[in-house]
Design a protein around this motif. Structure first.
Motif, PDB file in Angstrom:
ATOM      1  N   VAL A 305     -35.230   5.653 -11.563  1.00  0.00           N
ATOM      2  CA  VAL A 305     -36.204   5.849 -10.492  1.00  0.00           C
ATOM      3  C   VAL A 305     -37.362   4.897 -10.756  1.00  0.00           C
ATOM      4  CG1 VAL A 305     -37.677   7.487  -9.280  1.00  0.00           C
ATOM      5  CG2 VAL A 305     -35.560   8.287 -10.345  1.00  0.00           C
ATOM      6  N   ALA A 306     -37.732   4.098  -9.734  1.00  0.00           N
ATOM      7  CA  ALA A 306     -38.783   3.102  -9.900  1.00  0.00           C
ATOM      8  C   ALA A 306     -39.709   3.103  -8.700  1.00  0.00           C
ATOM      9  CB  ALA A 306     -38.162   1.712 -10.099  1.00  0.00           C
ATOM     10  N   ALA A 307     -40.941   2.634  -8.923  1.00  0.00           N
ATOM     11  CA  ALA A 307     -41.921   2.527  -7.850  1.00  0.00           C
ATOM     12  C   ALA A 307     -42.855   1.377  -8.158  1.00  0.00           C
ATOM     13  CB  ALA A 307     -42.707   3.825  -7.699  1.00  0.00           C
ATOM     14  N   SER A 308     -43.365   0.727  -7.101  1.00  0.00           N
ATOM     15  CA  SER A 308     -44.244  -0.414  -7.285  1.00  0.00           C
ATOM     16  C   SER A 308     -45.238  -0.495  -6.144  1.00  0.00           C
ATOM     17  CB  SER A 308     -43.414  -1.707  -7.348  1.00  0.00           C
ATOM     18  OG  SER A 308     -44.246  -2.846  -7.418  1.00  0.00           O
ATOM     19  N   GLU A 309     -46.481  -0.821  -6.474  1.00  0.00           N
ATOM     20  CA  GLU A 309     -47.503  -1.082  -5.456  1.00  0.00           C
ATOM     21  C   GLU A 309     -48.533  -2.018  -6.064  1.00  0.00           C
ATOM     22  OE1 GLU A 309     -50.838   0.666  -5.419  1.00  0.00           O
ATOM     23  OE2 GLU A 309     -50.471   1.315  -7.467  1.00  0.00           O
ATOM     24  N   ALA A 310     -49.555  -2.378  -5.294  1.00  0.00           N
ATOM     25  CA  ALA A 310     -50.498  -3.400  -5.729  1.00  0.00           C
ATOM     26  C   ALA A 310     -51.181  -3.042  -7.050  1.00  0.00           C
ATOM     27  CB  ALA A 310     -51.542  -3.626  -4.637  1.00  0.00           C
ATOM     28  N   GLY A 311     -51.341  -1.758  -7.307  1.00  0.00           N
ATOM     29  CA  GLY A 311     -52.044  -1.329  -8.506  1.00  0.00           C
ATOM     30  C   GLY A 311     -51.176  -1.182  -9.732  1.00  0.00           C
ATOM     31  N   GLY A 312     -49.887  -1.454  -9.619  1.00  0.00           N
ATOM     32  CA  GLY A 312     -49.017  -1.331 -10.785  1.00  0.00           C
ATOM     33  C   GLY A 312     -47.606  -0.937 -10.399  1.00  0.00           C
ATOM     34  N   GLU A 313     -46.801  -0.673 -11.391  1.00  0.00           N
ATOM     35  CA  GLU A 313     -45.412  -0.290 -11.171  1.00  0.00           C
ATOM     36  C   GLU A 313     -44.912   0.494 -12.378  1.00  0.00           C
ATOM     37  OE1 GLU A 313     -43.575  -4.097 -10.750  1.00  0.00           O
ATOM     38  OE2 GLU A 313     -43.345  -4.377 -12.920  1.00  0.00           O
ATOM     39  N   GLY A 314     -43.787   1.140 -12.209  1.00  0.00           N
ATOM     40  CA  GLY A 314     -43.217   1.885 -13.309  1.00  0.00           C
ATOM     41  C   GLY A 314     -41.797   2.322 -13.003  1.00  0.00           C
ATOM     42  N   PHE A 315     -41.085   2.699 -14.042  1.00  0.00           N
ATOM     43  CA  PHE A 315     -39.756   3.244 -13.837  1.00  0.00           C
ATOM     44  C   PHE A 315     -39.463   4.248 -14.937  1.00  0.00           C
ATOM     45  CE2 PHE A 315     -38.402   0.631 -17.263  1.00  0.00           C
ATOM     46  CZ  PHE A 315     -37.157   1.075 -17.661  1.00  0.00           C
ATOM     47  N   ASP A 316     -38.502   5.106 -14.672  1.00  0.00           N
ATOM     48  CA  ASP A 316     -38.060   6.085 -15.652  1.00  0.00           C
ATOM     49  C   ASP A 316     -36.616   6.407 -15.321  1.00  0.00           C
ATOM     50  OD1 ASP A 316     -38.041   7.946 -17.724  1.00  0.00           O
ATOM     51  OD2 ASP A 316     -40.013   8.756 -17.198  1.00  0.00           O
TER      52      ASP A 316
END
Length: 388
Positions: A305-316
């Motif tokens: 599961v991942a997510a990204s936007e202008a302020g950062g991103e992450g996955f797990d």
């Protein structure tokens, strides 16, 4: 009217019987609670013209009578009195006088004429009558209410559809809620008498407003038995301590069964609690302007599961058993979180059909609930890059 009642009992009456009072209405009387003291019982009722809630409890009635007072004001006052207070209410002229002991508290509440109070009329002739436990009612309403209400602007489906249907070959009472992007349907064994509900769109059932469902959950969540009466216009629910009367929505619910996909051999059987934890962590990066989008795909040991936007991103990664080839897909964090919260079991399965098709959510240990999630289009680059 003159009576004495404990602060705890009156607070409970106002929380339940006062729950239908309208706030900030140009019609003052529907912001008032009707108090009726008779035969050792105090009844508190409120209405907003569409729905009427009533709760009753034992009280020391010295003089029978009735009056209306501001539901909001009385609720505030009772909530601010000491927990062990004893409250007396008496009608003196055009006011209800409240006294509390121990102490010398004396408060005066203005009334409005009783004949202005718009009681809902429920005629039980020809009504379908059946019983549910509080647990069954909660199972039917809590999950479907949330899925129908969230981000819903479509008036034709802004409700919960309670209806009789066949569920896996068994006659059942089902409830469904959808906003067009998420759908949850759940069922219990069909109680005797429910099949006699009015028929709409070829199914015996009724459409309940969000306000009605929310009130039913407040009043009857822990009830041992709830008696339900349904006509073609009105529904009434009662458990011996409270009663709810509500008008029904006059419409035909869409054929929701058409959007429920068949089970697929391509699945991700995931740990539900871990999934909730991951979605909660990453929703900080799934912003509203992107539709709360998460990008998901198959990993070596589970579901990425991942997510990204202008302020950062992450996955797990969520512990999951992957069956078949899962194409990267997008889903709203808001809807996925709501869906996972709809189940109470350890593992849930996400079943995938063709690319872009609706995702079926189910659980082997909870076969009386089904969910549908509409996916969001993604390229899959984020999952591939962050998991590399």
């Amino acid at each position: 009217m003159k009576l004495t009642i404990s602060r705890k009992a009156l607070a409970d009456l106002m929380a339940k019987g006062g729950s239908a009072a309208a706030k900030n209405s140009p019609v003052p009387i529907i912001g008032h609670a009707r108090l009726v003291a008779k035969a050792g019982v105090l009844r508190v009722s409120t209405t907003d013209f569409e729905m009427q809630a009533e709760a009753f409890a034992e009280a020391a009635v010295e003089a029978e009578g009735a009056a209306t007072v501001s539901a909001e004001k009385l609720t505030q006052i009772v909530g601010r009195l000491p927990p062990d207070a004893s409250i007396s209410l008496s009608l003196e002229g055009a006011d209800v006088v409240l006294k509390a002991s121990p102490g010398r508290t004396r408060l005066k509440l203005a009334t409005l004429p009783l004949d202005l109070w718009p009681a809902l009329d429920f005629k039980a002739d020809g009504a379908a009558v059946f019983d549910l436990t509080g647990g069954e009612l909660t199972r039917l309403f809590a999950r479907t209410y949330e899925s129908a209400k969230v981000n819903n602007t479509a008036t034709t489906i802004a409700c919960v559809f309670l209806h009789a249907r066949d569920w896996r070959g068994t006659p059942s009472l089902a409830a469904v809620g959808t906003n067009g992007h998420i759908c949850i349907v759940t069922a219990v064994a069909l109680p005797e008498g429910a099949e006699a509900m009015p028929v709409r769109g070829g199914q015996a059932g009724v459409l309940l407003s969000f306000e009605t469902v929310a009130a039913a959950l407040r009043l009857f969540k822990g009830a041992e038995k709830v008696r339900i009466r349904v006509t073609d216009r009105v529904i009434a629910l009662e458990d011996g301590h409270a009663r709810l009367i509500s008008k029904l929505i006059d419409a035909t619910y869409p054929d929701y069964q058409r959007i429920i996909p068949a089970p697929s051999p391509t699945r991700a059987i995931m740990n539900r609690a871990r999934g909730l934890s991951v979605v909660t962590l990453l929703e900080s990066f799934s912003t509203k302007d992107q539709g709360h989008k998460l990008e998901c795909g198959a990993g070596t040991d589970g579901l990425i599961v991942a997510a990204s936007e202008a302020g950062g991103e992450g996955f797990d990664q969520v512990d999951a058993t992957i069956e078949g080839e899962i194409t990267p897909f997008g889903v709203s964090s808001l809807y996925l979180k709501l869906m996972l919260n709809a189940y109470g079991v350890e593992r849930v399965a996400l079943s995938f059909g063709e690319r872009g098709a609706a995702i079926l959510v189910s659980a082997d240990d909870e076969p009386d609930t089904l969910g549908v999630l509409m996916p969001m289009r993604v390229a899959g680059d984020l999952v591939r890059r962050l998991s590399a």
